[in-house]
Design an enzyme around this catalytic site. Structure first.
Site, PDB file in Angstrom:
ATOM      1  N   LYS A   1       0.842  -1.202   0.000  1.00 57.19           N
ATOM      2  CA  LYS A   1       0.000   0.000   0.000  1.00 57.19           C
ATOM      3  C   LYS A   1       0.880   1.256   0.000  1.00 57.19           C
ATOM      4  O   LYS A   1       0.703   2.147  -0.829  1.00 57.19           O
ATOM      5  CB  LYS A   1      -0.937   0.017   1.213  1.00 57.19           C
ATOM      6  CG  LYS A   1      -1.942   1.157   1.148  1.00 57.19           C
ATOM      7  CD  LYS A   1      -2.613   1.419   2.479  1.00 57.19           C
ATOM      8  CE  LYS A   1      -1.797   2.368   3.303  1.00 57.19           C
ATOM      9  NZ  LYS A   1      -2.435   2.843   4.517  1.00 57.19           N
TER      10      LYS A   1
ATOM     11  N   ASP B   1      -6.494   0.778   0.567  1.00 57.27           N
ATOM     12  CA  ASP B   1      -6.602   1.078   1.992  1.00 57.27           C
ATOM     13  C   ASP B   1      -7.984   0.625   2.465  1.00 57.27           C
ATOM     14  O   ASP B   1      -8.706  -0.039   1.724  1.00 57.27           O
ATOM     15  CB  ASP B   1      -6.360   2.579   2.256  1.00 57.27           C
ATOM     16  CG  ASP B   1      -7.557   3.425   1.852  1.00 57.27           C
ATOM     17  OD1 ASP B   1      -8.421   2.923   1.084  1.00 57.27           O
ATOM     18  OD2 ASP B   1      -7.654   4.570   2.310  1.00 57.27           O
TER      19      ASP B   1
END
Ligand code: SF4
Length: 242
Positions: A140, A159
């Site tokens: 991420k 996310d």
């Protein structure tokens, strides 16, 4: 969309989308998001790839607004990776305390600083493989840095908002960020990967809120058949719902 004009409409239970991954449905979702959130950018304040890397590590389990309160003093105190690499750990912890999990985060950002100084010539690397070598950096964070700073679309930032909305919009049935990212990379054109994440994150914060989504104000409403909907205009009538 004006909520008041929609209030009189009935609340009916939506069904499932028969072909949720149909190219025309994906295109319509991307189009609606782009029109709703034009020129959307990363909400974490930063002036360099290094600052964005640190801010993204700090944003785990924390709001971007809180991170943005902490980073000005942090980067004033330790303006370079070298300065952060040589920082006193207790002082570093104190500066980031309010972002939560501050002991682990302090170790991560100092470890990342040392790796950047010792192995990458003081520069945040520009490849996924190299970024994943930095302590505290998983896919991420690497995707955030590659996409938002270097403008390199290697993957999709997943996310909590992207994961939740991708499931609500039936773009994936998976529940882990890694698998959701793989699903999104198959159905979203690569030149939309960077903007799509930003748009979905904004949509998740402002409209498609976890507990009480504002469906009557949602630009994706006609395309959405989520069981979580709080209002629907098309119980059986969406042109993209068979
Ligand atoms: S219609 Fe409701 S549940 Fe569907 S994306 Fe919009 S806000 Fe979220």
């Amino acid at each position: 969309m004006n909520t008041q004009t929609l209030k009189a409409s009935p609340k009916k239970k939506p069904g499932k989308t028969k072909k949720p991954l149909a190219p025309e449905r994906i295109a319509a979702i991307l189009d609606a998001l782009a029109k709703t959130y034009p020129n959307v950018v990363c909400a974490l304040n930063h002036r360099s790839a290094w600052e964005l890397t640190v801010a993204t590590i700090l944003s785990a389990q924390c709001t971007d607004a809180r991170v943005n309160l902490v980073t000005p003093t942090l980067f004033k105190t330790y303006p370079t990776p070298k300065a952060m690499a040589e920082a006193s750990l207790p002082e570093l912890e104190e500066l980031i305390r309010t972002t939560g999990f501050f002991r682990n985060k302090a170790k991560s950002i100092q470890g990342a600083a040392r790796a950047v100084v010792e192995h990458f010539g003081n520069q945040v690397p520009q490849t996924m493989d190299e970024l994943l070598q930095l302590p505290g950096v998983a896919r991420k964070t690497a995707n955030v840095v590659l996409g938002s700073w270097y403008e390199i679309a290697v993957g999709v930032v997943v996310d909590t908002h992207v994961l939740r909305l991708s499931r609500r919009l039936e773009l994936t049935k998976n529940t882990t960020p890694e698998k959701v990212e793989q699903d999104l990379m198959k159905i979203i054109p690569q030149d939309r990967w960077i903007a799509f994440s930003h748009e979905l994150i904004h949509h998740g914060r402002q409209v498609c809120i976890a507990r009480n989504p504002r469906c009557a104000d949602c630009s994706l409403e006609t395309l959405c058949n989520s069981a979580d909907k709080t209002w629907t205009s098309h119980p059986r009538s969406s042109p993209l719902k068979a």
